[in-house]
Design a protein around this motif. Sequence first.
Motif, mmCIF file in Angstrom:
data_model
loop_
_atom_site.group_PDB
_atom_site.id
_atom_site.type_symbol
_atom_site.label_atom_id
_atom_site.label_comp_id
_atom_site.label_asym_id
_atom_site.label_seq_id
_atom_site.Cartn_x
_atom_site.Cartn_y
_atom_site.Cartn_z
ATOM 1 N N GLU A 100 43.400 -8.553 14.029
ATOM 2 C CA GLU A 100 44.453 -8.794 13.781
ATOM 3 C C GLU A 100 45.568 -9.718 13.332
ATOM 4 O OE1 GLU A 100 44.783 -6.274 11.420
ATOM 5 O OE2 GLU A 100 42.944 -5.566 12.171
ATOM 6 N N GLU A 124 44.175 -10.710 18.499
ATOM 7 C CA GLU A 124 43.651 -10.161 19.849
ATOM 8 C C GLU A 124 42.214 -10.501 19.723
ATOM 9 O OE1 GLU A 124 46.586 -8.281 22.826
ATOM 10 O OE2 GLU A 124 45.570 -6.543 20.912
ATOM 11 N N GLU A 125 40.985 -9.505 20.114
ATOM 12 C CA GLU A 125 39.681 -9.526 19.638
ATOM 13 C C GLU A 125 39.353 -9.131 18.348
ATOM 14 O OE1 GLU A 125 36.137 -10.948 19.740
ATOM 15 O OE2 GLU A 125 37.373 -11.760 21.470
ATOM 16 N N SER A 126 40.425 -8.105 18.065
ATOM 17 C CA SER A 126 40.432 -7.726 16.852
ATOM 18 C C SER A 126 40.491 -8.217 15.172
ATOM 19 C CB SER A 126 41.618 -6.335 16.794
ATOM 20 O OG SER A 126 42.874 -6.728 16.817
ATOM 21 N N LYS A 173 39.595 -10.000 6.467
ATOM 22 C CA LYS A 173 40.548 -9.356 7.293
ATOM 23 C C LYS A 173 42.354 -9.058 6.904
ATOM 24 C CE LYS A 173 37.945 -8.159 11.645
ATOM 25 N NZ LYS A 173 37.984 -6.438 11.374
ATOM 26 N N GLN A 229 48.263 -8.161 9.644
ATOM 27 C CA GLN A 229 49.609 -7.225 9.828
ATOM 28 C C GLN A 229 50.883 -7.756 9.781
ATOM 29 O OE1 GLN A 229 49.068 -5.498 13.396
ATOM 30 N NE2 GLN A 229 50.407 -5.368 14.379
#
Length: 511
Positions: free
Chosen positions: A449, A445-447, A507, A510
Amino acid sequence: MTRILAILTMVVCLAGPANAGLQVSSLFTDHMVLQREMPVPVWGSGNPDATIQVEFADQSKTVQVDPDGKWQVRLDPLAANLEPGEMTISSSANDESIVIGDVLVGEVWICSGQSNMQMGYQNIQGIADLVPQTKNIRTFEVKRSVAFRPQESCEGQWAVSQPSSAVAFAFAHFLQQAAEMPVGIILTCWGSSSIEAWMPRDMTETLPHFRTMMQEFDADTARTSKIQEILDGPRPWSRADDIYLRRQSNILYNAMMHPLAPYACRGLVWYQGERNTQSMAGMLREPWFSRTSGMLMYGEVLQQWIERYRKQWNRDDMHFLVVMLPGYGATLNRDSDRDPNSPTAHSWAWMRESQLMALKLPHTSVANTIDLGHLKKIHPTDKLPVGRRLALLAQRDTLGQSVEAQGPTIKNVQPNGDALIVHFDHADGLKTTDGKSPQGFWIAEESGEWCEADASIEDETVVLRSTQLSKPLYVRYAFSAKPDVNLVNDADLPAYPFRTDDFPPTKPAQH
């Protein structure tokens, strides 16, 4: 300064002075293959003002030697020919002549790069078995050396045999079968070499990092002195000296590529990149041989390099076939993400993305190897499919044959509630090699992750979901060091890696 100038004027490859009588470029020897269907330059040196005549295939071209002792003629385009011919080059000075025998006309390719191009075929499964079937393949292998200045000639000769390189041999074999005409391979490669090793010095004008590298090279008299001592010393070189030479910048180009231009050829196969994967942003201080473009800059560098070579050959349509780096488990994350399947690790995935940037230029192809390679071996032995895929691309893009030459490539991604639908080109018969769900897809998503996606094939699309995400926006496919992938088309060619986000490589994933 005197010492540096003396070094820079050193000639490593043999080249005769302008008044030494009639000479022809070192690429013109018995058993050579000339490129079909395009003008064929023939060049050399001779006595100034002498008239040179070149005769071949019912053509006769004349030219006067210039004041610098150089000459060049251009034969008109030739038809492919399996019947050996004879080229005669004569000079009005002293009635000199050179006769070159057993000349064929067909498809000529330069094969270059580092160790995975150099790797021999003798112990490679499937490739050594091709030797008894091989016909009408000839090879000019450039002797490995360096020079401080661009050379006019190099050591080597055409041989009626397949290349020693596994990739070049497999490529030539399958291309010859498809083209049904002679194939000539000019093999010029050296392990551990960076793309900067194969750059002409004038690329310092457009590439700041290369300018810095060459400024440092020129100022390092200890380095230039050591190189000269190695060249002046006994052969063969020690392994340490061999490695030292091939890790330098520019001087491989001077000795091993510059003398080849403008020999008529269809294009250049480039299997290189490993040396430039030792950093993301490039120009590391230590070790010294990691002072290169790095992975993120490589794409722009590669494009400029291709355009510069086309200028050298005076051929805007000179085709470049790039071999994508295959799967390999190493990452640059020394103390964090070392998972070879992670889509965010500092892995070869970023180099593959850079290599695919070559496709921004016309007359380029990239052979996808994402399903090949080895978790722990930087020199994998699965070279046969590399050669076959290169030949397929050459068949389609340079021979004009109607073949499926590549696997599925991303067309667009369509959001659909909690799912993403990936549409592909080259997706006829989209399937997996093992009948299981497609692997290697990650969504975010936008995050930013990333979560591993549940993937399914619907017609010629792949639908992606994750129970952890309600509104996914981005996809990364096969974007890791050694991804587990199984998505292919009806031609059993693997889907190309891609990503649709523009997140920087920082990043964590996950899991």
